[in-house]
Design a protein around this motif. Structure first.
Motif, PDB file in Angstrom:
ATOM      1  N   ASN A 203      33.140  28.136  30.262  1.00 44.78           N
ATOM      2  CA  ASN A 203      32.808  29.467  29.756  1.00 44.78           C
ATOM      3  C   ASN A 203      33.014  29.572  28.237  1.00 44.78           C
ATOM      4  O   ASN A 203      32.394  30.389  27.560  1.00 44.78           O
ATOM      5  N   ASP A 204      33.886  28.695  27.689  1.00 50.12           N
ATOM      6  CA  ASP A 204      34.172  28.706  26.251  1.00 50.12           C
ATOM      7  C   ASP A 204      33.157  27.895  25.448  1.00 50.12           C
ATOM      8  O   ASP A 204      33.117  28.032  24.216  1.00 50.12           O
ATOM      9  N   ILE A 205      32.374  27.060  26.112  1.00 50.90           N
ATOM     10  CA  ILE A 205      31.479  26.164  25.367  1.00 50.90           C
ATOM     11  C   ILE A 205      30.017  26.271  25.796  1.00 50.90           C
ATOM     12  O   ILE A 205      29.142  25.674  25.171  1.00 50.90           O
ATOM     13  N   LEU A 206      29.743  27.035  26.873  1.00 52.80           N
ATOM     14  CA  LEU A 206      28.371  27.227  27.333  1.00 52.80           C
ATOM     15  C   LEU A 206      28.071  28.715  27.435  1.00 52.80           C
ATOM     16  O   LEU A 206      28.935  29.509  27.811  1.00 52.80           O
ATOM     17  N   THR A 207      26.830  29.075  27.135  1.00 48.93           N
ATOM     18  CA  THR A 207      26.364  30.442  27.359  1.00 48.93           C
ATOM     19  C   THR A 207      25.058  30.387  28.139  1.00 48.93           C
ATOM     20  O   THR A 207      24.253  29.452  27.963  1.00 48.93           O
ATOM     21  N   GLU A 208      24.851  31.349  29.016  1.00 48.09           N
ATOM     22  CA  GLU A 208      23.622  31.356  29.815  1.00 48.09           C
ATOM     23  C   GLU A 208      22.424  31.655  28.911  1.00 48.09           C
ATOM     24  O   GLU A 208      22.467  32.558  28.074  1.00 48.09           O
TER      25      GLU A 208
END
Length: 383
Positions: A203-208
């Motif tokens: 969640n800290d390194i990927l965004t949808e």
């Protein structure tokens, strides 16, 4: 195309007059300590080169044991279209979705029959009106032209040498893949030990990405071995809905989670998109943008491992009553994996792994050359 010294005409025959046909059966799971043979299912049609010792067994009291040297292939379903044909190197039994044939005379060599079936191509023989299927009525009337035993032997020995080279090339590719995985796992082990790596929540390194296919990009699937692939080019047809504007868009470097069981990945696969062109992806898949390219590269290599993928997904997956996988895109991002704290170390590792990947791509192109050469020879050496 004939070898020098052979001028005799080939004899025209009806295949069903010269073979014995074996049908598969359901396993009775009798396990004898003394006389047991392996039982193979349709998805295990890769045992030509190695023995799968962990398969269920059938006692030799089974009704339809296939002797050594049978030509084995799928007799129903999509597997027919791939023309996957094998020759068993030891006695086996097969499930109801498989069929075996063997020369029932001294007129046709087993290996010649194997290459003839490869040349005939199952998808040309099968009834494809509904579900593709092959039965005795499709096999028996096939016309086969048979040379002398001496010519059969030299043809099959020549093709077997090429098959051996193809098998060697496949093992070479597997070795490079194993090397790539070993380098990554060693880096993780050393990094965690030295505390230069830490567990990082996705969640800290990927965004949808959240982009829809309003521009009508080509629909792609996600393959375990090839990653993001064009459906028509890779599968021969499109499985997309008529309306694809609600499909997700994936762009180069994105991370894609498929959310569906595939082979040895019971919770789905995670792949990095390495296609240069944007692609339309099923709305059931999650598409995520990494904060930096090296992050996406390392994630792609990390999730190549069945073990890594299982260990990441297992704690956060909920399976429904019909074995369906229930997980939201935000839920997929909830777990963590080990990553380098130092960006320069991470970039160097990613480039090292990419170098091996480029070598794998090169060796795969050599493999394609060999397989195309075999297809050409099969088309020219058999009437």
């Amino acid at each position: 195309m004939r070898f020098p010294g052979f001028t005799e005409p080939w004899q025209k025959c009806r295949l069903g007059d010269y073979i014995r046909i074996f049908s598969g059966e359901s396993p009775n799971r009798i396990n004898s300590e003394y006389d047991k043979i392996p039982y193979y299912k349709v998805e295990q049609l890769n045992w030509c080169e190695k023995y799968l010792g962990e398969t269920p067994y059938l006692s030799q009291r089974g009704k339809n044991i296939l002797p050594e040297g049978c030509v084995v292939f799928s007799k129903r379903g999509a597997a027919i279209l791939t023309n996957k044909v094998r020759m068993n190197l030891f006695p086996i039994n097969i499930d109801t979705n498989l069929m075996g044939i063997k020369a029932d005379n001294s007129f046709i060599l087993d290996q010649y029959l194997f290459y003839f079936i490869l040349r005939a191509r199952l998808n040309r023989i099968a009834d494809t009106s509904t579900i593709p299927q092959i039965n005795n009525i499709h096999i028996n009337p096939i016309t086969i032209y048979v040379p002398s035993l001496a010519e059969q032997e030299i043809i099959t020995k020549f093709l077997a040498l090429l098959d051996e080279r193809i098998a060697t090339q496949r093992r070479l590719i597997e070795d490079f893949i194993s090397l790539r995985r070993a380098i990554l796992q060693d880096a993780i082990k050393r990094g965690l030990s030295k505390k230069s790596w830490k567990f990082t929540t996705l969640n800290d390194i990927l965004t949808e990405r959240g982009e829809r296919n309003s521009d009508g990009y080509d629909v792609c699937s996600v393959s375990v071995s090839e990653g993001v692939v064009n459906q028509i080019e890779y599968l021969g047809r499109s499985f997309a809905a008529k309306e694809t504007r609600q499909y997700n868009v994936a762009r180069y470097g994105d991370i894609i989670y498929t959310k569906s069981p595939t082979g040895s990945f019971p919770y789905g696969i995670v792949k990095r998109d390495t296609q240069k062109e944007p692609a339309a992806i099923s709305p059931l898949y999650g598409v995520f943008v990494p904060k930096q390219d090296w992050i996406g590269m390392l994630l792609g290599y990390y999730f190549e491992s069945e073990v890594n993928t299982f260990n990441y997904l297992h704690p956060i997956i909920q399976k429904g009553a019909k074995n369906t996988i229930n997980i939201t895109n935000s839920g997929f991002l909830a777990n963590s994996i080990p990553l380098p704290s130092n960006e320069s170390e991470a970039s160097a590792l990613a480039k090292c792994l990419d170098t091996i990947t480029n070598k794998i791509v090169l060796e795969k192109s050599v493999l394609t050359h060999y397989t195309e050469q075999r297809e050409y020879l099969l088309s020219k050496m058999f009437v």
